[in-house]
Write an enzyme that holds these catalytic residues in place. Structure first.
Site, PDB file in Angstrom:
ATOM      1  N   LYS A 170       0.797  -6.387  -9.283  1.00  0.00           N
ATOM      2  CA  LYS A 170      -0.658  -6.556  -9.202  1.00  0.00           C
ATOM      3  C   LYS A 170      -1.274  -5.621  -8.144  1.00  0.00           C
ATOM      4  O   LYS A 170      -2.333  -5.022  -8.361  1.00  0.00           O
ATOM      5  CB  LYS A 170      -0.962  -8.023  -8.877  1.00  0.00           C
ATOM      6  CG  LYS A 170      -2.399  -8.345  -8.555  1.00  0.00           C
ATOM      7  CD  LYS A 170      -3.338  -8.168  -9.731  1.00  0.00           C
ATOM      8  CE  LYS A 170      -4.762  -8.559  -9.375  1.00  0.00           C
ATOM      9  NZ  LYS A 170      -5.713  -8.144 -10.412  1.00  0.00           N
ATOM     10  N   LYS A 239      -9.059  -6.899   0.685  1.00  0.00           N
ATOM     11  CA  LYS A 239      -7.786  -7.602   0.888  1.00  0.00           C
ATOM     12  C   LYS A 239      -6.666  -6.972   0.045  1.00  0.00           C
ATOM     13  O   LYS A 239      -5.560  -6.743   0.534  1.00  0.00           O
ATOM     14  CB  LYS A 239      -7.994  -9.073   0.517  1.00  0.00           C
ATOM     15  CG  LYS A 239      -6.793  -9.960   0.624  1.00  0.00           C
ATOM     16  CD  LYS A 239      -6.240 -10.536  -0.680  1.00  0.00           C
ATOM     17  CE  LYS A 239      -7.077 -10.756  -1.853  1.00  0.00           C
ATOM     18  NZ  LYS A 239      -6.502 -11.345  -3.031  1.00  0.00           N
TER      19      LYS A 239
HETATM   20  P1  NAD Z   1     -13.162 -17.149  -5.074  1.00  0.00           P
HETATM   21  O1  NAD Z   1     -13.442 -16.913  -3.653  1.00  0.00           O
HETATM   22  O2  NAD Z   1     -14.293 -17.222  -6.058  1.00  0.00           O
HETATM   23  O3  NAD Z   1     -12.331 -18.549  -5.230  1.00  0.00           O
HETATM   24  C1  NAD Z   1     -11.376 -18.989  -4.309  1.00  0.00           C
HETATM   25  C2  NAD Z   1     -11.475 -20.520  -4.248  1.00  0.00           C
HETATM   26  O4  NAD Z   1     -10.456 -21.005  -3.345  1.00  0.00           O
HETATM   27  C3  NAD Z   1     -12.821 -21.029  -3.700  1.00  0.00           C
HETATM   28  O5  NAD Z   1     -13.347 -22.010  -4.552  1.00  0.00           O
HETATM   29  C4  NAD Z   1     -12.474 -21.579  -2.319  1.00  0.00           C
HETATM   30  O6  NAD Z   1     -13.312 -22.657  -1.926  1.00  0.00           O
HETATM   31  C5  NAD Z   1     -11.038 -22.029  -2.536  1.00  0.00           C
HETATM   32  N1  NAD Z   1     -10.263 -22.152  -1.310  1.00  0.00           N
HETATM   33  C6  NAD Z   1     -10.233 -21.298  -0.244  1.00  0.00           C
HETATM   34  N2  NAD Z   1      -9.371 -21.741   0.684  1.00  0.00           N
HETATM   35  C7  NAD Z   1      -8.853 -22.900   0.207  1.00  0.00           C
HETATM   36  C8  NAD Z   1      -7.903 -23.834   0.703  1.00  0.00           C
HETATM   37  N3  NAD Z   1      -7.320 -23.659   1.891  1.00  0.00           N
HETATM   38  N4  NAD Z   1      -7.613 -24.912  -0.056  1.00  0.00           N
HETATM   39  C9  NAD Z   1      -8.224 -25.102  -1.254  1.00  0.00           C
HETATM   40  N5  NAD Z   1      -9.118 -24.247  -1.794  1.00  0.00           N
HETATM   41  C10 NAD Z   1      -9.430 -23.170  -1.067  1.00  0.00           C
HETATM   42  O7  NAD Z   1     -12.110 -16.063  -5.505  1.00  0.00           O
HETATM   43  P2  NAD Z   1     -11.755 -15.589  -7.005  1.00  0.00           P
HETATM   44  O8  NAD Z   1     -12.607 -14.429  -7.366  1.00  0.00           O
HETATM   45  O9  NAD Z   1     -11.710 -16.790  -7.894  1.00  0.00           O
HETATM   46  O10 NAD Z   1     -10.277 -15.007  -6.767  1.00  0.00           O
HETATM   47  C11 NAD Z   1      -9.149 -15.867  -6.643  1.00  0.00           C
HETATM   48  C12 NAD Z   1      -7.901 -14.996  -6.608  1.00  0.00           C
HETATM   49  O11 NAD Z   1      -7.784 -14.248  -7.837  1.00  0.00           O
HETATM   50  C13 NAD Z   1      -7.908 -13.965  -5.456  1.00  0.00           C
HETATM   51  O12 NAD Z   1      -6.605 -13.854  -4.933  1.00  0.00           O
HETATM   52  C14 NAD Z   1      -8.340 -12.691  -6.153  1.00  0.00           C
HETATM   53  O13 NAD Z   1      -7.889 -11.537  -5.463  1.00  0.00           O
HETATM   54  C15 NAD Z   1      -7.719 -12.856  -7.518  1.00  0.00           C
HETATM   55  N6  NAD Z   1      -8.398 -12.149  -8.615  1.00  0.00           N
HETATM   56  C16 NAD Z   1      -9.766 -12.172  -8.719  1.00  0.00           C
HETATM   57  C17 NAD Z   1     -10.381 -11.508  -9.792  1.00  0.00           C
HETATM   58  C18 NAD Z   1     -11.898 -11.507  -9.968  1.00  0.00           C
HETATM   59  O14 NAD Z   1     -12.388 -10.729 -10.782  1.00  0.00           O
HETATM   60  N7  NAD Z   1     -12.642 -12.350  -9.262  1.00  0.00           N
HETATM   61  C19 NAD Z   1      -9.604 -10.839 -10.734  1.00  0.00           C
HETATM   62  C20 NAD Z   1      -8.216 -10.883 -10.625  1.00  0.00           C
HETATM   63  C21 NAD Z   1      -7.621 -11.535  -9.547  1.00  0.00           C
END
Ligand code: NAD
Length: 298
Positions: A170, A239
């Site tokens: 990734k 990140k």
């Molecule tokens: P986001 O910030 O929208 O969601 C993360 C969620 O985790 C939030 O709801 C937050 O409240 C929760 N959270 C944070 N700390 C926590 C804890 N200690 N305990 C419980 N919940 C907690 O992020 P996202 O865009 O949904 O991305 C999530 C993951 O997927 C990341 O690692 C990101 O790099 C990866 N990702 C994102 C995308 C995208 O397009 N957004 C695409 C591929 C991969």
């Protein structure tokens, strides 16, 4: 099946909804109470902590910002490991550090449980439509156990090897995609300041050797609508590039172009644009080039 889901943000929420729609019983947890509401509204139970969630389910998924949150959720005092039972399968869908993924997998193995690192590609649209690519690291038996559930979330499920391999795959992918965002900014300010229309340039590159996926999935919203709402936030992009460069440093290889890309994400964060979509880095280039390539809608 009783499934736990932790982290219900842009990616986690639609993935959890798809598991519920497929008939599974969900227990959810997020530090933001409001993030759990769309799931509890369709019948999911709400856990008080990852520890209590681990005591109720057979399989746990998480989709968290990065290594710090994964460590807290997996290994913290109220974390999954504190409530783990032998046989529990933990599948982390976050883009995480391979070193942290291996450490968590080892801790779970010592308790007779298992952990797969399974980061995803395809954005929130792919998460909603169940069309993600999922890159999996960990032991193959656990992968085979997880596969029917992963097939609900994605259309392209790839087993890459031992623990940490999913994260490595990734990070390599995102290094290309996120550096391309920076490069698109440079190419389009160059073309537009030289009197070419953004649409003409977009069509030209689309039909030439510079064509790329990121230009079609991310760039048009910025270019033609002036919209930089996430999507995929600058903070998460920063990140990912940083994690890739950390890995490069660990194994001792030079990364000069990616290091320059990281600087652009650092700069965007310093401007307070961390929660804007990754295309916000192109705004920096627009300022420095003295030309606006995006539609003036925003
Ligand atoms: P986001 O910030 O929208 O969601 C993360 C969620 O985790 C939030 O709801 C937050 O409240 C929760 N959270 C944070 N700390 C926590 C804890 N200690 N305990 C419980 N919940 C907690 O992020 P996202 O865009 O949904 O991305 C999530 C993951 O997927 C990341 O690692 C990101 O790099 C990866 N990702 C994102 C995308 C995208 O397009 N957004 C695409 C591929 C991969």
């Amino acid at each position: 099946m009783n499934i736990g889901f932790i982290g219900l943000g842009n990616m986690g929420r639609p993935m959890a909804v798809n598991l519920a729609r497929a008939g599974h019983t969900l227990t959810v947890y997020d530090v933001r109470t409001e993030a759990m509401q769309p799931l509890t509204a369709v019948g999911a139970r709400q856990a008080a902590s990852p520890k209590s969630l681990a005591q109720e389910v057979e399989v746990v998924f998480s989709s968290l910002p990065g290594p710090k949150e994964v460590e807290a959720v997996a290994l913290g005092p109220e974390g999954l490991l504190a409530g783990v039972r032998s046989g529990l399968l933990y599948v982390d869908l976050s883009t995480n550090s391979p070193t942290v993924a291996r450490r968590v997998a080892e801790a779970f193995a010592k308790k007779g449980a298992s952990m797969l690192d399974a980061p995803v590609s395809g954005g929130s649209t792919g998460a909603a439509s169940g069309q993600l690519t999922i890159m999996v690291g960990g032991d193959q038996g656990s992968f085979e156990r997880a596969r029917p559930l992963l097939e609900i979330l994605g259309k392209n499920i790839v087993y890459l090897g031992p623990s940490g391999s999913g994260c490595i795959g990734k990070l390599c992918n995102n290094l290309v995609a996120l550096s391309l965002v920076v490069l698109l900014g440079e190419a389009f300010t160059l073309g537009v300041k030289s009197q070419m229309s953004p649409k003409t340039l977009f069509d030209l590159v689309s039909q030439s050797s510079g064509d790329n996926h990121i230009m079609h999935v991310k760039f048009p919203k910025f270019l033609f609508e002036g919209n930089f709402q996430p999507g995929f936030a600058v903070d998460l992009a920063w990140k990912d590039v940083r994690l890739a460069l950390d890995l490069a440093r660990e194994i001792g290889i030079p990364m000069s172009v990616s290091s320059a890309a990281l600087q652009r994400y650092e700069e965007a964060r310093a401007r307070g644009w961390g929660q804007q979509d990754v295309v916000a880095v192109i705004r920096l280039q627009e300022e420095q080039a003295g030309v606006q390539v995006r539609h003036s809608g925003a």
